[in-house]
Design an enzyme around this catalytic site. Structure first.
Site, PDB file in Angstrom:
ATOM      1  N   GLU A  57       0.825  -1.212   0.000  1.00  0.00           N
ATOM      2  CA  GLU A  57       0.000   0.000   0.000  1.00  0.00           C
ATOM      3  C   GLU A  57       0.859   1.261   0.000  1.00  0.00           C
ATOM      4  O   GLU A  57       1.888   1.307   0.677  1.00  0.00           O
ATOM      5  CB  GLU A  57      -0.893  -0.003   1.252  1.00  0.00           C
ATOM      6  CG  GLU A  57      -1.864  -1.169   1.283  1.00  0.00           C
ATOM      7  CD  GLU A  57      -2.797  -1.149   2.490  1.00  0.00           C
ATOM      8  OE1 GLU A  57      -2.772  -0.161   3.268  1.00  0.00           O
ATOM      9  OE2 GLU A  57      -3.551  -2.127   2.666  1.00  0.00           O
ATOM     10  N   GLU A 113      -8.527   1.350  -4.634  1.00  0.00           N
ATOM     11  CA  GLU A 113      -9.596   1.016  -3.685  1.00  0.00           C
ATOM     12  C   GLU A 113     -10.286   2.279  -3.182  1.00  0.00           C
ATOM     13  O   GLU A 113      -9.616   3.263  -2.820  1.00  0.00           O
ATOM     14  CB  GLU A 113      -9.000   0.251  -2.482  1.00  0.00           C
ATOM     15  CG  GLU A 113     -10.053  -0.066  -1.414  1.00  0.00           C
ATOM     16  CD  GLU A 113      -9.586  -1.057  -0.349  1.00  0.00           C
ATOM     17  OE1 GLU A 113      -8.427  -1.511  -0.400  1.00  0.00           O
ATOM     18  OE2 GLU A 113     -10.411  -1.382   0.524  1.00  0.00           O
TER      19      GLU A 113
HETATM   20  O1  KIV Z   1      -6.477  -7.507   1.533  1.00  0.00           O
HETATM   21  C1  KIV Z   1      -7.344  -7.396   0.655  1.00  0.00           C
HETATM   22  O2  KIV Z   1      -8.315  -8.163   0.586  1.00  0.00           O
HETATM   23  C2  KIV Z   1      -7.225  -6.318  -0.292  1.00  0.00           C
HETATM   24  C3  KIV Z   1      -8.442  -5.976  -1.089  1.00  0.00           C
HETATM   25  C4  KIV Z   1      -8.424  -4.575  -1.490  1.00  0.00           C
HETATM   26  C5  KIV Z   1      -8.625  -6.875  -2.244  1.00  0.00           C
HETATM   27  O3  KIV Z   1      -6.189  -5.733  -0.412  1.00  0.00           O
END
Ligand code: KIV
Length: 292
Positions: free
Chosen positions: A122, A189
């Site tokens: 991320e 997201e």
């Molecule tokens: O951990 C997860 O499920 C994700 C979702 C955004 C698919 O990163």
């Protein structure tokens, strides 16, 4: 229990780029164990992510923050043992890529050794050094922008991100930077659909959306959300294709009531003695002095 083997070729990272170039939508879901991975794979998804949503979905945590490398590896190994045909990706959990580049490479490398073909992490500009270091170590990286659940405390909750001009432009620039750093794809997201469409238009790598509208190169939803396995109402971007929770509760309570009414197990579900042993047993009496 046996499972039919799938003769279709293994999905690879370059194949996601091919799907995007052919305007064919990419289908991704999560899995956390061998049975869920087998179901997703049998349905023909292109990619399976062992997400750190493992924390909320399977381990009973309220966020992804408590999820550790050990937890992720345990579940990734189970998924990998199912030998999915789908591309297998693993999520770098909180603090597994924040401490040092060496630490991040070692952690991501352990995912690759466990069977992942790439990792996801991320963040935007501030993650460029770690993205470059992983790619230098031959570890393919998918970026993740917008609502990044590991930033829960900084975001002040799970909220749609980048609605104002400044944050929308920052996200676009981050997408271009992650692409330039070598990411093979971007997960978008919880951002407005128009912004996700713009990112998808300006980058060449595939974008995978969740709560990011219809114009990404592909879509991802959590496995348990698609099948409605969790009780209660989910976020509005989730479409349940099964009321799995209600169906499973129903099936379990039918089984419980069959046991209580002595309807389970039936003779056909029991192992029976051969005739000679049955006769022997029925004629046998315990000796009078047997201690109990
Ligand atoms: O951990 C997860 O499920 C994700 C979702 C955004 C698919 O990163």
């Amino acid at each position: 229990m046996s499972h039919a083997s799938d003769s279709r070729p293994q999905v690879t990272i370059p194949e996601l780029a091919v799907l995007r170039s052919q305007n064919r939508k990419i289908v991704m879901t999560t899995a956390y164990d061998a049975p869920t991975a087998r179901i997703a794979d049998a349905a023909g998804v292109d990619a399976i992510l062992v997400g750190d949503s493992l924390g909320n979905v399977c381990l009973g945590f309220e966020s992804t923050l408590p999820v550790t490398m050990a937890m992720m590896l345990h579940h990734l190994e189970a998924v990998a043992r199912s030998r999915p045909r789908a591309l297998l990706l693993a999520d770098m959990p909180y603090l597994s890529y924040h401490l040092s580049l060496e630490d991040a490479i070692a952690n991501a490398g352990s995912f690759i050794r466990a069977g992942a073909q790439g990792v996801k992490l991320e963040g935007g500009a501030k993650r460029l050094p770690v993205v470059r270091a992983l790619i230098d170590a031959e570890i393919p990286v998918m970026g993740h922008l917008g609502l990044t659940p590991q930033s829960l405390n900084a975001m002040g909750g799970y909220r749609v991100q980048a609605k104002d001009g400044q944050h929308a432009l920052e996200l676009l620039e981050d997408a271009l930077r992650l692409q330039a750093a070598g990411c093979f794809g971007l997960l978008l997201e919880g951002i407005p659909a128009e912004l996700a469409a713009k990112v998808t238009q300006v980058v060449k790598i595939p974008t995978i959306g969740i709560g990011a509208g219809p114009d990404c190169s592909g879509q991802v939803l959590v496995f348990h959300d698609v099948l409605g396995l969790l009780p209660g109402v989910g976020p509005k971007f989730v479409r349940k294709y099964l009321d799995g929770y209600a169906l499973m509760v129903d099936a379990m309570s039918n089984w419980a009531s069959d046991i209580r009414s002595e309807g389970f197990p039936a003779t056909a579900e029991s192992y029976m003695l051969p005739e000679a042993t049955r006769k022997l047993l029925s004629a046998w009496q315990p000796p009078a002095d047997t201690e109990r």
